[in-house]
Design an enzyme around this catalytic site. Structure first.
Site, PDB file in Angstrom:
ATOM      1  N   GLY A  93      -0.011  -5.220  -0.967  1.00 29.72           N
ATOM      2  CA  GLY A  93       0.640  -4.567   0.426  1.00 29.72           C
ATOM      3  C   GLY A  93       1.910  -4.018  -0.275  1.00 29.72           C
ATOM      4  O   GLY A  93       2.352  -2.933   0.387  1.00 29.72           O
ATOM      5  N   GLU A 133       0.424  -0.633  -1.212  1.00 26.83           N
ATOM      6  CA  GLU A 133       0.182   0.136   0.121  1.00 26.83           C
ATOM      7  C   GLU A 133       1.462   0.760   0.627  1.00 26.83           C
ATOM      8  O   GLU A 133       1.440   1.870   1.202  1.00 26.83           O
ATOM      9  CB  GLU A 133      -0.544  -0.697   1.055  1.00 26.83           C
ATOM     10  CG  GLU A 133      -1.859  -0.975   0.650  1.00 26.83           C
ATOM     11  CD  GLU A 133      -2.824  -2.135   1.029  1.00 26.83           C
ATOM     12  OE1 GLU A 133      -3.774  -2.047   1.579  1.00 26.83           O
ATOM     13  OE2 GLU A 133      -2.091  -3.369   1.107  1.00 26.83           O
TER      14      GLU A 133
END
Length: 261
Positions: free
Chosen positions: A112, A115
């Site tokens: 994450g 991302e």
């Protein structure tokens, strides 16, 4: 703006600096942190005094080391999908924020965290930064946009290699493949991000905003539709004071003074 439990926020000379501040958890993203990011970007959208935004990580080790695996472990299929959709919505909000967002990646940008960095417009990395999408080692694919943004940044083949192997790469390799825009010494990272932000802020703000919109819009459509959108925003700028000022300053050989109007 209110105080946040998991974020630090300050504004200096028009640059908003967001620090993900869970260093004991290597700044891993839990629900509360994502909700705070969501709320903060809603507030920043209404605050025209903030011209650019920098996102970085608290502590010396990590930008964001991933999502909170302990929280994900007991999730059902329905809960997992809901979690992914929520995080994607937050990252989409960052990607489509009208003003530039710069990631200052000070350490681990994994899962994450990678991302989140990819949802930003520009990525400046410390020499100590590490990037990766290691989700397959947990038995899942990326869920916060990694399978979509990574190939758009580095190409299909290289993205598949990183996604399928879960390998971690260093800042130099991230720069080589186009995942990082710039690599700096650790002590220079935040200043490099601020310098980039300040440089952007000397340009026409309406033009910068429309450049961002045109790039984001154009990547999701065919070339013909993309250049048609470009022509629309190009023409729109000729109704602004900034266009008149910018071109007059060029002709008169002086520095332009933009007002964002």
């Amino acid at each position: 703006m209110r105080d946040y439990a998991n974020l630090l926020f300050e504004v200096a000379s028009g640059v908003g600096i967001i620090t993900i501040n869970r260093p004991k958890a290597l700044n891993a993203l839990n629900y509360d942190t994502l909700q705070e990011l969501n709320e903060l970007f809603d507030q920043l959208a209404e605050d025209q005094t903030v011209k650019t935004v920098i996102i970085t990580g608290g502590g010396e080790k990590s930008f964001v080391a991933g999502a909170d695996i302990t929280a994900m472990l007991p999730m059902s299929a329905v809960e997992g999908r809901k979690w992914a959709k929520f995080a994607q919505a937050v990252f989409n909000k960052i990607e489509n924020f009208p003003r530039p967002v710069i990631a200052a990646i000070n350490g681990f940008a994994l899962g994450g965290g990678c991302e989140l960095a990819m949802a930003c417009d520009i990525r400046i990395a410390s020499e100590k930064a590490k990037f990766g999408q290691p989700e397959v080692s947990l038995g899942i694919p990326p869920g916060f946009g990694g399978t979509q943004r990574l190939p758009r940044l580095v190409g299909k083949g290289r993205a598949k290699e990183l996604l399928f192997t879960g390998d971690m790469i260093d800042a130099a390799e991230a720069y080589r493949i186009g995942l990082a825009n710039q690599v700096t010494a650790p002590e220079d990272l935040l200043n490099a991000a601020k310098t980039m932000a300040q440089k952007i802020m000397t340009r026409g703000p309406v033009a910068v905003e429309l450049c961002k919109a045109a790039v984001n819009e154009g990547l999701d459509v065919d070339l013909e539709s993309g250049v048609a959108f470009e022509a629309e925003v190009f023409g729109l700028c000729f109704a602004t004071a900034d266009q008149k000022e910018g071109m007059a300053a060029f002709v008169e050989k002086r520095k332009a003074v933009f007002t964002g109007k």
